[in-house]
Design a protein around this motif. Structure first.
Motif, PDB file in Angstrom:
ATOM      1  N   SER A  71       0.833  -1.215   0.000  1.00 49.91           N
ATOM      2  CA  SER A  71       0.000   0.000   0.000  1.00 49.91           C
ATOM      3  C   SER A  71       0.862   1.258   0.000  1.00 49.91           C
ATOM      4  N   SER A  72       1.906   1.269   0.819  1.00 46.38           N
ATOM      5  CA  SER A  72       2.807   2.422   0.877  1.00 46.38           C
ATOM      6  C   SER A  72       3.545   2.609  -0.438  1.00 46.38           C
ATOM      7  N   THR A  73       3.928   1.504  -1.076  1.00 48.95           N
ATOM      8  CA  THR A  73       4.647   1.569  -2.352  1.00 48.95           C
ATOM      9  C   THR A  73       3.746   2.099  -3.472  1.00 48.95           C
ATOM     10  N   ALA A  74       2.446   1.923  -3.324  1.00 49.31           N
ATOM     11  CA  ALA A  74       1.506   2.443  -4.315  1.00 49.31           C
ATOM     12  C   ALA A  74       1.308   3.955  -4.177  1.00 49.31           C
ATOM     13  N   ILE A  75       1.708   4.527  -3.029  1.00 54.68           N
ATOM     14  CA  ILE A  75       1.452   5.943  -2.763  1.00 54.68           C
ATOM     15  C   ILE A  75       2.729   6.763  -2.602  1.00 54.68           C
ATOM     16  N   TYR A  76       3.679   6.267  -1.816  1.00 51.73           N
ATOM     17  CA  TYR A  76       4.848   7.070  -1.435  1.00 51.73           C
ATOM     18  C   TYR A  76       5.734   7.498  -2.598  1.00 51.73           C
ATOM     19  N   PRO A  77       6.132   6.586  -3.509  1.00 53.34           N
ATOM     20  CA  PRO A  77       7.015   7.042  -4.609  1.00 53.34           C
ATOM     21  C   PRO A  77       6.421   8.194  -5.409  1.00 53.34           C
ATOM     22  N   PHE A 100      -7.684   1.820  -6.660  1.00 52.49           N
ATOM     23  CA  PHE A 100      -7.862   0.375  -6.516  1.00 52.49           C
ATOM     24  C   PHE A 100      -6.945  -0.189  -5.439  1.00 52.49           C
ATOM     25  N   MET A 101      -5.657   0.143  -5.491  1.00 55.73           N
ATOM     26  CA  MET A 101      -4.692  -0.403  -4.543  1.00 55.73           C
ATOM     27  C   MET A 101      -5.008   0.033  -3.112  1.00 55.73           C
ATOM     28  N   PHE A 102      -5.346   1.289  -2.944  1.00 52.69           N
ATOM     29  CA  PHE A 102      -5.603   1.822  -1.601  1.00 52.69           C
ATOM     30  C   PHE A 102      -6.793   1.119  -0.948  1.00 52.69           C
ATOM     31  N   TYR A 103      -7.920   1.019  -1.674  1.00 58.24           N
ATOM     32  CA  TYR A 103      -9.121   0.444  -1.068  1.00 58.24           C
ATOM     33  C   TYR A 103      -9.118  -1.077  -1.070  1.00 58.24           C
ATOM     34  N   PHE A 104      -8.455  -1.689  -2.041  1.00 61.00           N
ATOM     35  CA  PHE A 104      -8.311  -3.148  -2.049  1.00 61.00           C
ATOM     36  C   PHE A 104      -7.523  -3.595  -0.819  1.00 61.00           C
ATOM     37  N   LEU A 105      -6.408  -2.919  -0.532  1.00 56.60           N
ATOM     38  CA  LEU A 105      -5.579  -3.306   0.606  1.00 56.60           C
ATOM     39  C   LEU A 105      -6.206  -2.881   1.931  1.00 56.60           C
ATOM     40  N   SER A 106      -7.000  -1.812   1.918  1.00 59.65           N
ATOM     41  CA  SER A 106      -7.721  -1.412   3.128  1.00 59.65           C
ATOM     42  C   SER A 106      -8.759  -2.465   3.504  1.00 59.65           C
ATOM     43  N   GLY A 107      -9.524  -2.915   2.503  1.00 57.43           N
ATOM     44  CA  GLY A 107     -10.510  -3.969   2.745  1.00 57.43           C
ATOM     45  C   GLY A 107      -9.849  -5.263   3.174  1.00 57.43           C
ATOM     46  N   SER A 108      -8.721  -5.571   2.550  1.00 56.00           N
ATOM     47  CA  SER A 108      -7.974  -6.773   2.893  1.00 56.00           C
ATOM     48  C   SER A 108      -7.512  -6.734   4.345  1.00 56.00           C
ATOM     49  N   GLU A 109      -7.149  -5.540   4.821  1.00 51.34           N
ATOM     50  CA  GLU A 109      -6.684  -5.410   6.201  1.00 51.34           C
ATOM     51  C   GLU A 109      -7.782  -5.795   7.191  1.00 51.34           C
ATOM     52  N   PHE A 110      -8.992  -5.345   6.947  1.00 52.01           N
ATOM     53  CA  PHE A 110     -10.102  -5.699   7.840  1.00 52.01           C
ATOM     54  C   PHE A 110     -10.380  -7.205   7.808  1.00 52.01           C
ATOM     55  N   LEU A 111     -10.307  -7.806   6.634  1.00 48.66           N
ATOM     56  CA  LEU A 111     -10.554  -9.243   6.516  1.00 48.66           C
ATOM     57  C   LEU A 111      -9.449 -10.051   7.188  1.00 48.66           C
ATOM     58  N   LEU A 112      -8.207  -9.585   7.088  1.00 44.98           N
ATOM     59  CA  LEU A 112      -7.104 -10.266   7.773  1.00 44.98           C
ATOM     60  C   LEU A 112      -7.255 -10.145   9.291  1.00 44.98           C
ATOM     61  N   THR A 272      -4.592  13.844   5.618  1.00 40.98           N
ATOM     62  CA  THR A 272      -4.260  12.882   4.568  1.00 40.98           C
ATOM     63  C   THR A 272      -2.898  12.247   4.817  1.00 40.98           C
ATOM     64  N   LEU A 273      -1.935  13.057   5.261  1.00 41.64           N
ATOM     65  CA  LEU A 273      -0.614  12.521   5.586  1.00 41.64           C
ATOM     66  C   LEU A 273      -0.689  11.518   6.732  1.00 41.64           C
ATOM     67  N   GLN A 274      -1.552  11.792   7.705  1.00 44.00           N
ATOM     68  CA  GLN A 274      -1.727  10.870   8.829  1.00 44.00           C
ATOM     69  C   GLN A 274      -2.276   9.521   8.360  1.00 44.00           C
ATOM     70  N   ILE A 275      -3.178   9.555   7.397  1.00 44.90           N
ATOM     71  CA  ILE A 275      -3.781   8.322   6.892  1.00 44.90           C
ATOM     72  C   ILE A 275      -2.724   7.409   6.293  1.00 44.90           C
ATOM     73  N   VAL A 276      -1.779   7.999   5.527  1.00 43.89           N
ATOM     74  CA  VAL A 276      -0.791   7.168   4.834  1.00 43.89           C
ATOM     75  C   VAL A 276       0.448   6.870   5.682  1.00 43.89           C
ATOM     76  N   MET A 277       0.603   7.564   6.837  1.00 41.31           N
ATOM     77  CA  MET A 277       1.800   7.364   7.658  1.00 41.31           C
ATOM     78  C   MET A 277       1.548   6.492   8.885  1.00 41.31           C
ATOM     79  N   TYR A 278       0.459   6.744   9.598  1.00 39.55           N
ATOM     80  CA  TYR A 278       0.263   6.116  10.898  1.00 39.55           C
ATOM     81  C   TYR A 278       0.201   4.595  10.844  1.00 39.55           C
ATOM     82  N   ASN A 279      -0.699   4.084  10.015  1.00 38.64           N
ATOM     83  CA  ASN A 279      -0.937   2.639  10.051  1.00 38.64           C
ATOM     84  C   ASN A 279       0.293   1.808   9.675  1.00 38.64           C
ATOM     85  N   PRO A 280       0.982   2.105   8.561  1.00 37.89           N
ATOM     86  CA  PRO A 280       2.153   1.296   8.204  1.00 37.89           C
ATOM     87  C   PRO A 280       3.287   1.381   9.222  1.00 37.89           C
TER      88      PRO A 280
END
Length: 308
Positions: A71-77, A100-112, A272-280
């Protein structure tokens, strides 16, 4: 629009004084990205290398941390490139891919996290049946479903958006999320309903399942001996902390999208920065400190590094 290449470009208008603070932004986000890659990858490698970590709980943790890396690799670069660029733009196709990557991996996180809660429930409440229930096949099926279900549901939403006509080419964000829906000339009622269904399937229902299983665990552990209560606290607390953290971040994302016109630009940028920084960054710290077996291997790894 580029007439020769027939490429549609979207301007990312959520940046705040990027020309003035570009190097500061770059250093902060680059440092965060390196920490995300190193911290998450270290635990993933430990789980892969050590035989005593080849258990369902640790496999699910490794999958969760792998999601953070991807998820970070889809956004940070792209963020890092934008900080150093004169124009913060992205092609429409790349924007949809980011969505797609952001919400696919977000949904995957809840399922995991739901799979982890089920694993903890069986381990604590049905310990004698645990080897029979949580076999390698069961773990593999849960992992495949945790990635396949959100991938299919999110990709369907993205495909439905591909041919929508754009009336605006400026996104009020620093990366692509559901704010892309504000670019279309007409909102789709079908997509709105479908979005609610996806939100229920990938976030609300898994969250309710997690709360149900942990409630059962707490009830049973409360009635049991002190050893069972200690085990329940040690193994469930990290997962609950991650769930709370991610639920707050998802709420953040919904708020920034739905109420984007009511937020000052600077506030929206910081959120927005908090969303992409905190969780990972939060996940590997919690699992590294609070999960005993992982913590042991990390301490051993750092002690060896000091000796060398």
């Amino acid at each position: 629009m580029d007439a020769d290449l027939n490429v549609t470009y979207i301007t990312l208008g959520g940046h705040v004084e990027v020309h003035k603070y570009r190097y500061l932004y770059f250093v902060i986000m680059f440092t965060a990205y390196i920490l995300i890659i190193c911290c998450n990858s270290s635990i993933i490698c430990l789980v892969f290398i050590h035989q005593n970590l080849h258990e369902p709980m640790y496999i699910f943790i490794a999958a969760l941390l792998l999601n953070s890396v991807v998820s970070s690799t889809a956004i940070y670069p792209k963020l890092l490139i934008d900080f150093l660029s004169d124009k913060q733009i992205i092609t429409y196709s790349a924007c949809l891919f980011q969505v797609f990557m952001f919400y696919f991996l977000s949904g995957s996180e809840f399922l995991l996290l739901a799979a982890m809660s089920y694993d903890r429930y069986v381990s604590i409440c049905k310990p004698l049946q645990y080897p029979t229930i949580m076999r390698k096949t069961t773990v593999s099926i849960l992992l495949v479903l945790a990635w396949l279900v959100p991938a299919c549901q999110i990709s369907a939403a993205v495909v439905l958006n591909i041919n929508n006509k754009l009336c605006s080419f400026t996104l009020k964000g620093i990366y692509c999320n559901n704010s892309v829906n504000f670019l279309y000339c007409e909102g789709s009622k079908v997509l709105s309903v479908y979005g609610i269904v996806v939100l229920l399937n990938l976030a609300l229902f898994p969250m309710l399942f997690i709360l149900f299983t942990y409630t059962k665990i707490l009830i049973i552990s409360y009635r049991s001996c002190g050893e069972v209560r200690k085990k329940a606290a040690q193994t469930c607390l990290p997962h609950l902390l991650v769930l709370i953290n991610y639920s707050v971040l998802l709420t953040y994302d919904v708020i920034t999208v739905k109420l984007e016109t009511e937020f000052p630009k600077t506030v929206r940028f910081v959120m927005t920065l908090q969303i992409v920084m905190y969780n990972p960054l939060f996940n590997p710290v919690i699992y590294g400190l609070k999960v005993r077996e992982i913590s042991k291997h990390l301490k051993r790894l750092f002690s060896q590094a000091k000796v060398n």
